[in-house]
Design a protein around this motif. Structure first.
Motif, short mmCIF file in Angstrom:
data_model
loop_
_atom_site.label_atom_id
_atom_site.label_comp_id
_atom_site.label_asym_id
_atom_site.label_seq_id
_atom_site.Cartn_x
_atom_site.Cartn_y
_atom_site.Cartn_z
N HIS A 13 17.84 96.23 127.21
CA HIS A 13 17.06 96.03 128.44
C HIS A 13 17.56 97.02 129.49
O HIS A 13 18.78 97.25 129.61
N GLU A 44 9.08 92.59 141.34
CA GLU A 44 7.87 92.38 140.54
C GLU A 44 7.11 91.16 141.05
O GLU A 44 5.88 91.17 141.16
N ASN A 74 5.61 91.51 129.87
CA ASN A 74 6.82 90.68 129.75
C ASN A 74 6.55 89.44 128.90
O ASN A 74 5.40 89.05 128.72
N GLY A 131 9.27 93.37 128.23
CA GLY A 131 10.53 92.94 128.85
C GLY A 131 10.64 91.42 128.84
O GLY A 131 9.91 90.73 128.13
N GLU A 132 11.55 90.93 129.67
CA GLU A 132 11.83 89.49 129.66
C GLU A 132 10.93 88.73 130.64
O GLU A 132 10.16 87.85 130.26
N GLY A 133 11.03 89.09 131.91
CA GLY A 133 10.24 88.41 132.93
C GLY A 133 10.43 89.11 134.25
O GLY A 133 11.39 89.85 134.44
N PRO A 134 9.50 88.87 135.20
CA PRO A 134 9.57 89.56 136.49
C PRO A 134 10.84 89.26 137.26
O PRO A 134 11.39 88.16 137.18
N GLY A 135 11.30 90.24 138.04
CA GLY A 135 12.38 90.04 139.00
C GLY A 135 11.76 89.90 140.39
O GLY A 135 10.54 89.75 140.52
N ALA A 145 15.48 98.27 137.53
CA ALA A 145 15.33 98.35 136.07
C ALA A 145 14.07 99.16 135.72
O ALA A 145 14.04 99.89 134.73
N PRO A 189 4.83 94.95 136.80
CA PRO A 189 6.05 94.88 135.98
C PRO A 189 6.96 96.08 136.20
O PRO A 189 6.49 97.20 136.44
N PHE A 190 8.24 95.84 136.09
CA PHE A 190 9.25 96.91 136.10
C PHE A 190 9.05 97.91 137.25
O PHE A 190 8.84 99.10 137.01
N1 URA Z 1 12.92 92.89 134.08
C1 URA Z 1 11.99 92.52 133.17
O1 URA Z 1 12.33 92.08 132.08
N2 URA Z 1 10.73 92.67 133.49
C2 URA Z 1 10.32 93.18 134.64
O2 URA Z 1 9.10 93.28 134.85
C3 URA Z 1 11.31 93.57 135.56
C4 URA Z 1 12.60 93.41 135.27
#
Ligand code: URA
Length: 220
Positions: A194, A86, A120, A79-83, A97, A92-93
Protein backbone atom coordinates in the motif's frame (compact mmCIF):
# COMPACT_ATOMS: atom_id res chain seq x y z
CA UNK A 1 -36.45 -12.30 -6.51
CA UNK A 2 -34.68 -9.03 -5.71
CA UNK A 3 -37.81 -7.69 -3.94
CA UNK A 4 -38.08 -10.84 -1.89
CA UNK A 5 -34.41 -10.59 -0.93
CA UNK A 6 -34.86 -6.93 0.07
CA UNK A 7 -38.04 -7.67 2.01
CA UNK A 8 -36.33 -10.46 3.94
CA UNK A 9 -33.41 -8.19 4.73
CA UNK A 10 -35.74 -5.44 5.92
CA UNK A 11 -37.64 -7.87 8.12
CA UNK A 12 -34.38 -9.05 9.63
CA UNK A 13 -33.24 -5.47 10.22
CA UNK A 14 -36.53 -4.52 11.92
CA UNK A 15 -36.21 -7.53 14.17
CA UNK A 16 -32.65 -6.58 15.11
CA UNK A 17 -33.72 -2.98 15.77
CA UNK A 18 -36.40 -4.23 18.16
CA UNK A 19 -33.68 -6.17 19.93
CA UNK A 20 -31.73 -2.95 20.43
CA UNK A 21 -29.18 -3.05 17.59
CA UNK A 22 -28.33 0.26 15.93
CA UNK A 23 -26.04 -1.24 13.28
CA UNK A 24 -25.65 -4.94 12.67
CA UNK A 25 -22.55 -7.01 12.61
CA UNK A 26 -24.08 -10.05 10.97
CA UNK A 27 -22.14 -12.71 9.18
CA UNK A 28 -21.47 -11.37 5.67
CA UNK A 29 -23.55 -13.94 3.81
CA UNK A 30 -26.64 -12.84 5.69
CA UNK A 31 -26.49 -9.17 4.81
CA UNK A 32 -24.28 -8.94 1.75
CA UNK A 33 -25.70 -7.05 -1.21
CA UNK A 34 -25.68 -9.32 -4.23
CA UNK A 35 -23.46 -7.92 -7.02
CA UNK A 36 -26.00 -9.40 -9.44
CA UNK A 37 -28.77 -7.20 -7.97
CA UNK A 38 -26.85 -3.95 -8.44
CA UNK A 39 -27.37 -1.45 -11.30
CA UNK A 40 -25.66 -2.15 -14.61
CA UNK A 41 -24.26 1.33 -15.18
CA UNK A 42 -21.43 2.96 -13.25
CA UNK A 43 -23.42 6.19 -12.85
CA UNK A 44 -26.38 4.37 -11.31
CA UNK A 45 -24.08 2.28 -9.14
CA UNK A 46 -22.39 5.45 -7.90
CA UNK A 47 -25.80 6.82 -6.88
CA UNK A 48 -26.55 3.58 -5.03
CA UNK A 49 -23.25 3.84 -3.17
CA UNK A 50 -23.89 7.52 -2.31
CA UNK A 51 -27.16 6.51 -0.65
CA UNK A 52 -25.85 3.35 1.01
CA UNK A 53 -26.44 2.95 4.74
CA UNK A 54 -25.71 -0.75 5.05
CA UNK A 55 -22.94 -0.35 7.59
CA UNK A 56 -21.62 1.79 10.40
CA UNK A 57 -19.17 3.63 8.11
CA UNK A 58 -22.01 5.51 6.41
CA UNK A 59 -22.78 7.28 9.71
CA UNK A 60 -19.50 9.17 9.74
CA UNK A 61 -18.81 9.84 6.07
CA UNK A 62 -18.87 13.27 4.48
CA UNK A 63 -18.69 11.82 0.98
CA UNK A 64 -18.65 8.28 -0.27
CA UNK A 65 -15.67 7.58 -2.51
CA UNK A 66 -16.87 5.52 -5.44
CA UNK A 67 -13.73 5.39 -7.57
CA UNK A 68 -12.53 7.23 -10.64
CA UNK A 69 -10.60 6.90 -13.85
CA UNK A 70 -10.87 5.35 -17.27
CA UNK A 71 -13.99 3.18 -17.38
CA UNK A 72 -12.28 1.09 -20.07
CA UNK A 73 -9.02 0.84 -18.17
CA UNK A 74 -6.66 -2.04 -18.79
CA UNK A 75 -5.32 -1.65 -15.26
CA UNK A 76 -7.35 -1.13 -12.09
CA UNK A 77 -5.89 -0.30 -8.67
CA UNK A 78 -7.74 -1.31 -5.52
CA UNK A 79 -6.91 0.22 -2.14
CA UNK A 80 -8.36 -0.27 1.31
CA UNK A 81 -10.67 2.66 2.00
CA UNK A 82 -10.84 6.46 1.90
CA UNK A 83 -8.78 8.62 4.25
CA UNK A 84 -9.59 12.14 5.43
CA UNK A 85 -8.80 13.94 2.16
CA UNK A 86 -10.72 11.37 0.14
CA UNK A 87 -13.70 11.64 2.51
CA UNK A 88 -13.85 15.40 2.07
CA UNK A 89 -13.33 15.40 -1.73
CA UNK A 90 -15.14 12.18 -2.71
CA UNK A 91 -12.11 11.11 -4.80
CA UNK A 92 -9.81 8.10 -4.20
CA UNK A 93 -6.12 8.46 -3.40
CA UNK A 94 -5.81 12.24 -3.38
CA UNK A 95 -3.89 12.61 -0.10
CA UNK A 96 -0.23 11.81 0.54
CA UNK A 97 -0.70 8.13 -0.31
CA UNK A 98 -2.35 9.29 -3.52
CA UNK A 99 0.75 11.24 -4.49
CA UNK A 100 2.81 8.07 -4.14
CA UNK A 101 0.29 6.06 -6.14
CA UNK A 102 0.21 8.68 -8.89
CA UNK A 103 4.03 8.50 -9.13
CA UNK A 104 3.90 4.69 -9.29
CA UNK A 105 1.46 4.93 -12.19
CA UNK A 106 3.03 7.78 -14.11
CA UNK A 107 6.73 7.01 -13.54
CA UNK A 108 6.66 3.24 -13.92
CA UNK A 109 3.62 2.40 -16.04
CA UNK A 110 4.30 5.55 -18.07
CA UNK A 111 0.62 6.41 -18.49
CA UNK A 112 -1.35 9.30 -17.00
CA UNK A 113 -3.26 8.47 -13.83
CA UNK A 114 -6.47 9.13 -15.76
CA UNK A 115 -5.72 6.07 -17.95
CA UNK A 116 -6.24 3.61 -15.08
CA UNK A 117 -9.19 3.08 -12.76
CA UNK A 118 -8.80 3.50 -8.99
CA UNK A 119 -11.20 2.19 -6.35
CA UNK A 120 -11.26 0.82 -2.81
CA UNK A 121 -12.60 -2.16 -0.88
CA UNK A 122 -14.83 0.11 1.25
CA UNK A 123 -16.36 3.28 -0.12
CA UNK A 124 -16.65 5.23 3.14
CA UNK A 125 -13.87 6.32 5.46
CA UNK A 126 -13.28 4.13 8.49
CA UNK A 127 -13.00 6.35 11.63
CA UNK A 128 -9.38 7.32 12.40
CA UNK A 129 -8.36 5.39 9.26
CA UNK A 130 -8.70 2.07 11.03
CA UNK A 131 -8.75 -1.12 8.98
CA UNK A 132 -12.31 -1.92 7.84
CA UNK A 133 -13.94 -4.74 9.79
CA UNK A 134 -14.71 -8.01 8.02
CA UNK A 135 -18.37 -7.18 8.12
CA UNK A 136 -17.82 -3.72 6.55
CA UNK A 137 -15.55 -5.13 3.86
CA UNK A 138 -17.91 -7.96 2.95
CA UNK A 139 -20.92 -5.64 2.96
CA UNK A 140 -19.20 -3.17 0.62
CA UNK A 141 -17.38 -5.65 -1.60
CA UNK A 142 -20.26 -6.28 -4.03
CA UNK A 143 -19.99 -2.64 -5.18
CA UNK A 144 -16.36 -3.23 -6.12
CA UNK A 145 -17.17 -6.57 -7.77
CA UNK A 146 -19.81 -4.83 -9.85
CA UNK A 147 -17.31 -2.11 -10.85
CA UNK A 148 -14.86 -4.83 -11.91
CA UNK A 149 -17.60 -6.61 -13.86
CA UNK A 150 -18.43 -3.41 -15.75
CA UNK A 151 -14.90 -2.07 -16.30
CA UNK A 152 -13.39 -5.48 -17.13
CA UNK A 153 -9.75 -4.59 -16.43
CA UNK A 154 -7.12 -7.10 -17.61
CA UNK A 155 -4.95 -6.41 -14.60
CA UNK A 156 -5.92 -5.59 -11.03
CA UNK A 157 -3.22 -4.29 -8.69
CA UNK A 158 -4.23 -4.70 -5.06
CA UNK A 159 -2.59 -2.18 -2.73
CA UNK A 160 -1.87 -3.61 0.70
CA UNK A 161 -3.20 -6.50 2.74
CA UNK A 162 -6.87 -5.50 2.93
CA UNK A 163 -7.42 -5.18 -0.82
CA UNK A 164 -5.57 -8.45 -1.42
CA UNK A 165 -7.47 -10.29 1.27
CA UNK A 166 -10.94 -9.29 0.15
CA UNK A 167 -10.32 -9.91 -3.53
CA UNK A 168 -8.71 -13.32 -3.05
CA UNK A 169 -10.04 -14.54 0.32
CA UNK A 170 -6.40 -15.25 1.21
CA UNK A 171 -5.12 -13.88 4.52
CA UNK A 172 -1.40 -14.39 3.78
CA UNK A 173 0.86 -11.49 4.72
CA UNK A 174 1.39 -9.04 1.88
CA UNK A 175 5.17 -9.31 2.25
CA UNK A 176 4.91 -12.97 1.25
CA UNK A 177 2.52 -12.65 -1.69
CA UNK A 178 3.51 -9.34 -3.25
CA UNK A 179 4.57 -9.48 -6.85
CA UNK A 180 3.07 -12.94 -7.42
CA UNK A 181 0.58 -12.81 -10.27
CA UNK A 182 -2.67 -14.70 -9.70
CA UNK A 183 -4.97 -15.65 -12.54
CA UNK A 184 -8.53 -14.80 -11.55
CA UNK A 185 -11.79 -14.93 -13.47
CA UNK A 186 -11.23 -12.47 -16.34
CA UNK A 187 -8.15 -10.70 -14.98
CA UNK A 188 -4.68 -11.13 -13.55
CA UNK A 189 -4.23 -9.90 -10.00
CA UNK A 190 -0.90 -8.51 -8.78
CA UNK A 191 -0.57 -7.65 -5.10
CA UNK A 192 1.82 -4.97 -3.99
CA UNK A 193 2.40 -2.77 -0.95
CA UNK A 194 0.00 0.00 0.00
CA UNK A 195 1.35 3.50 -0.78
CA UNK A 196 0.83 4.49 2.89
CA UNK A 197 3.12 1.60 3.88
CA UNK A 198 5.71 2.91 1.40
CA UNK A 199 5.52 6.33 3.07
CA UNK A 200 6.28 4.72 6.42
CA UNK A 201 8.84 2.25 5.02
CA UNK A 202 10.67 3.87 2.10
CA UNK A 203 13.02 0.88 1.84
CA UNK A 204 10.07 -1.20 0.53
CA UNK A 205 9.85 1.05 -2.54
CA UNK A 206 12.37 -1.20 -4.33
CA UNK A 207 9.98 -4.13 -4.17
CA UNK A 208 6.98 -2.01 -5.15
CA UNK A 209 8.98 -0.81 -8.15
CA UNK A 210 9.67 -4.42 -9.20
CA UNK A 211 5.95 -5.23 -8.87
CA UNK A 212 4.99 -2.23 -10.98
CA UNK A 213 7.57 -3.17 -13.62
CA UNK A 214 5.85 -6.54 -13.82
CA UNK A 215 2.53 -4.78 -14.37
CA UNK A 216 4.14 -2.65 -17.09
CA UNK A 217 5.41 -5.79 -18.86
CA UNK A 218 1.92 -7.28 -18.76
CA UNK A 219 0.34 -4.18 -20.30
CA UNK A 220 -0.24 -4.19 -24.05
N1 URA B 1 -5.85 4.83 1.13
C1 URA B 1 -6.67 3.97 0.48
O1 URA B 1 -6.58 2.76 0.66
N2 URA B 1 -7.54 4.47 -0.37
C2 URA B 1 -7.64 5.77 -0.62
O2 URA B 1 -8.50 6.15 -1.43
C3 URA B 1 -6.77 6.64 0.06
C4 URA B 1 -5.89 6.15 0.94
Amino acid sequence: MKNLHNALQLKQLHLLKQLGYAYTDLAPSELEVEAADLPDSLEALQQTVAGCHLCELSKHRHKSVFGEGNVRAQVMFVGEGPGATEDSTGRPFVGRAGEVLTKMIENVLLVPRSDVYIANIVKCRPPSNRVPTESEAFTCRPYLLKQIEMIQPRIIVTLGATAYRYLTNDTSPISRVRGNAIEAKGYTLIPTFHPSYLLRNPSAKKEAFIDMKKVKEMME
